[in-house]
Write a protein that holds these residues in place. Structure first.
Motif, PDB file in Angstrom:
ATOM      1  N   ARG A  85       0.588  -1.151   0.174  1.00  0.00           N
ATOM      2  CA  ARG A  85      -0.057  -0.022  -0.158  1.00  0.00           C
ATOM      3  C   ARG A  85       0.927   1.307  -0.040  1.00  0.00           C
ATOM      4  N   GLU A  86       2.110   1.073   0.717  1.00  0.00           N
ATOM      5  CA  GLU A  86       2.685   2.442   0.911  1.00  0.00           C
ATOM      6  C   GLU A  86       3.408   2.493  -0.541  1.00  0.00           C
ATOM      7  N   VAL A  87       3.847   1.590  -1.097  1.00  0.00           N
ATOM      8  CA  VAL A  87       4.585   1.746  -2.692  1.00  0.00           C
ATOM      9  C   VAL A  87       3.531   2.204  -3.403  1.00  0.00           C
ATOM     10  N   GLU A  88       2.300   1.628  -3.379  1.00  0.00           N
ATOM     11  CA  GLU A  88       1.103   2.214  -4.363  1.00  0.00           C
ATOM     12  C   GLU A  88       0.814   3.544  -4.097  1.00  0.00           C
ATOM     13  N   ARG A  89       0.935   4.206  -2.937  1.00  0.00           N
ATOM     14  CA  ARG A  89       0.479   5.440  -2.758  1.00  0.00           C
ATOM     15  C   ARG A  89       1.687   6.342  -3.229  1.00  0.00           C
ATOM     16  N   GLN A  90       3.097   5.995  -3.176  1.00  0.00           N
ATOM     17  CA  GLN A  90       4.134   6.621  -3.645  1.00  0.00           C
ATOM     18  C   GLN A  90       4.362   6.736  -5.082  1.00  0.00           C
ATOM     19  N   THR A  91       3.790   5.526  -5.811  1.00  0.00           N
ATOM     20  CA  THR A  91       4.385   5.395  -7.180  1.00  0.00           C
ATOM     21  C   THR A  91       2.850   5.597  -8.226  1.00  0.00           C
ATOM     22  N   GLU A  92       1.846   5.305  -7.356  1.00  0.00           N
ATOM     23  CA  GLU A  92       0.497   5.248  -8.225  1.00  0.00           C
ATOM     24  C   GLU A  92       0.445   3.958  -9.087  1.00  0.00           C
ATOM     25  N   VAL A  93       1.008   3.044  -8.678  1.00  0.00           N
ATOM     26  CA  VAL A  93       1.110   1.398  -9.400  1.00  0.00           C
ATOM     27  C   VAL A  93       0.003   0.944  -8.261  1.00  0.00           C
ATOM     28  N   SER A  94      -0.978   0.059  -8.682  1.00  0.00           N
ATOM     29  CA  SER A  94      -1.847  -0.278  -7.626  1.00  0.00           C
ATOM     30  C   SER A  94      -1.056  -1.664  -7.133  1.00  0.00           C
ATOM     31  N   PRO A 117       6.594  -5.847 -17.000  1.00  0.00           N
ATOM     32  CA  PRO A 117       6.262  -4.677 -16.566  1.00  0.00           C
ATOM     33  C   PRO A 117       6.774  -3.620 -17.460  1.00  0.00           C
ATOM     34  N   SER A 118       5.818  -2.617 -17.684  1.00  0.00           N
ATOM     35  CA  SER A 118       6.035  -1.569 -18.454  1.00  0.00           C
ATOM     36  C   SER A 118       7.507  -0.758 -17.879  1.00  0.00           C
ATOM     37  N   PRO A 119       8.304   0.020 -18.937  1.00  0.00           N
ATOM     38  CA  PRO A 119       9.337   0.698 -18.436  1.00  0.00           C
ATOM     39  C   PRO A 119       8.898   1.804 -17.441  1.00  0.00           C
ATOM     40  N   LEU A 120       7.700   2.398 -17.730  1.00  0.00           N
ATOM     41  CA  LEU A 120       7.256   3.475 -16.826  1.00  0.00           C
ATOM     42  C   LEU A 120       7.189   2.991 -15.350  1.00  0.00           C
ATOM     43  N   THR A 121       6.600   1.824 -15.132  1.00  0.00           N
ATOM     44  CA  THR A 121       6.341   1.048 -14.037  1.00  0.00           C
ATOM     45  C   THR A 121       7.761   0.884 -13.251  1.00  0.00           C
ATOM     46  N   LEU A 122       8.592   0.412 -14.093  1.00  0.00           N
ATOM     47  CA  LEU A 122       9.811   0.085 -13.538  1.00  0.00           C
ATOM     48  C   LEU A 122      10.848   1.437 -13.074  1.00  0.00           C
ATOM     49  N   HIS A 123      10.437   2.462 -13.915  1.00  0.00           N
ATOM     50  CA  HIS A 123      11.084   3.705 -13.543  1.00  0.00           C
ATOM     51  C   HIS A 123      10.566   4.223 -12.269  1.00  0.00           C
ATOM     52  N   LYS A 124       9.239   4.067 -11.894  1.00  0.00           N
ATOM     53  CA  LYS A 124       8.819   4.542 -10.756  1.00  0.00           C
ATOM     54  C   LYS A 124       9.084   3.847  -9.538  1.00  0.00           C
ATOM     55  N   LEU A 125       9.433   2.359  -9.781  1.00  0.00           N
ATOM     56  CA  LEU A 125      10.163   1.557  -8.723  1.00  0.00           C
ATOM     57  C   LEU A 125      11.346   1.656  -8.390  1.00  0.00           C
ATOM     58  N   SER A 126      12.130   2.207  -9.552  1.00  0.00           N
ATOM     59  CA  SER A 126      13.631   2.201  -9.223  1.00  0.00           C
ATOM     60  C   SER A 126      13.972   3.309  -8.398  1.00  0.00           C
ATOM     61  N   GLU A 127      13.026   4.385  -8.668  1.00  0.00           N
ATOM     62  CA  GLU A 127      12.898   5.689  -7.714  1.00  0.00           C
ATOM     63  C   GLU A 127      12.691   5.534  -6.102  1.00  0.00           C
ATOM     64  N   ILE A 128      11.586   4.443  -6.040  1.00  0.00           N
ATOM     65  CA  ILE A 128      11.381   4.371  -4.542  1.00  0.00           C
ATOM     66  C   ILE A 128      12.177   3.117  -3.741  1.00  0.00           C
ATOM     67  N   TYR A 129      12.685   2.489  -4.760  1.00  0.00           N
ATOM     68  CA  TYR A 129      13.693   1.151  -3.941  1.00  0.00           C
ATOM     69  C   TYR A 129      14.997   1.804  -4.084  1.00  0.00           C
ATOM     70  N   GLY A 130      15.497   2.737  -4.768  1.00  0.00           N
ATOM     71  CA  GLY A 130      16.678   3.297  -4.826  1.00  0.00           C
ATOM     72  C   GLY A 130      17.754   2.264  -5.706  1.00  0.00           C
ATOM     73  N   VAL A 131      16.982   1.751  -6.619  1.00  0.00           N
ATOM     74  CA  VAL A 131      17.947   0.693  -7.592  1.00  0.00           C
ATOM     75  C   VAL A 131      17.813   1.183  -8.846  1.00  0.00           C
ATOM     76  N   GLY A 132      18.879   1.118  -9.721  1.00  0.00           N
ATOM     77  CA  GLY A 132      19.123   1.702 -11.187  1.00  0.00           C
ATOM     78  C   GLY A 132      17.829   1.218 -11.931  1.00  0.00           C
ATOM     79  N   TYR A 133      17.409   2.238 -12.795  1.00  0.00           N
ATOM     80  CA  TYR A 133      16.325   1.926 -13.670  1.00  0.00           C
ATOM     81  C   TYR A 133      16.830   0.568 -14.735  1.00  0.00           C
TER      82      TYR A 133
END
Length: 113
Positions: free
Chosen positions: A20-29, A44-60
């Motif tokens: 739920r916290e990741v959902e709120r921060q990335t707008e990915v359900s 997954p789409s590159p856009l989703t991966l980009h959002k996750l890379s930012e929140i997880y602190g991992v290179g896109y």
């Protein structure tokens, strides 16, 4: 490509985040995130991966390759960043070792709270 199963969950948990916290921060359900973590989402789409890379602190680029996209060309700054990566300090690691390291990091961080 299914070599990432467990990886996204380990990343999320190492940051102490719920779906739920990741959902709120990335707008990915959270349903989509759950399916990604279990391997039901195959690419997954590159856009989703980009959002996750930012929140997880991992290179896109790392996430893109992890799910099977072709490697991205690296810029000089990224290459220099990679020189300090953990792999260079401890040697190459397997996918399973990477997930285990993330799980151990989650454990260590939980002890600090």
């Amino acid at each position: 490509m299914e070599n990432y199963i467990g990886y996204f969950k380990a990343l999320r948990e190492s940051k102490g985040l719920t779906l739920r916290e990741v959902e709120r921060q990335t707008e990915v359900s959270n349903a989509y995130l759950s399916q990604l973590e279990s391997g039901k989402i195959k690419q997954p789409s590159p856009l989703t991966l980009h959002k996750l890379s930012e929140i997880y602190g991992v290179g896109y680029d790392i996430l893109m390759e992890k799910v099977g996209y072709p490697p991205l060309k690296k810029k000089v700054a990224e290459i220099n960043r990679d020189k300090s990566s953990i792999a260079l300090r401890v040697g190459s690691i397997t996918e399973d070792e990477e997930v285990e390291l993330l799980n151990y990091l989650k454990f260590m961080r939980s002890r600090k709270k």
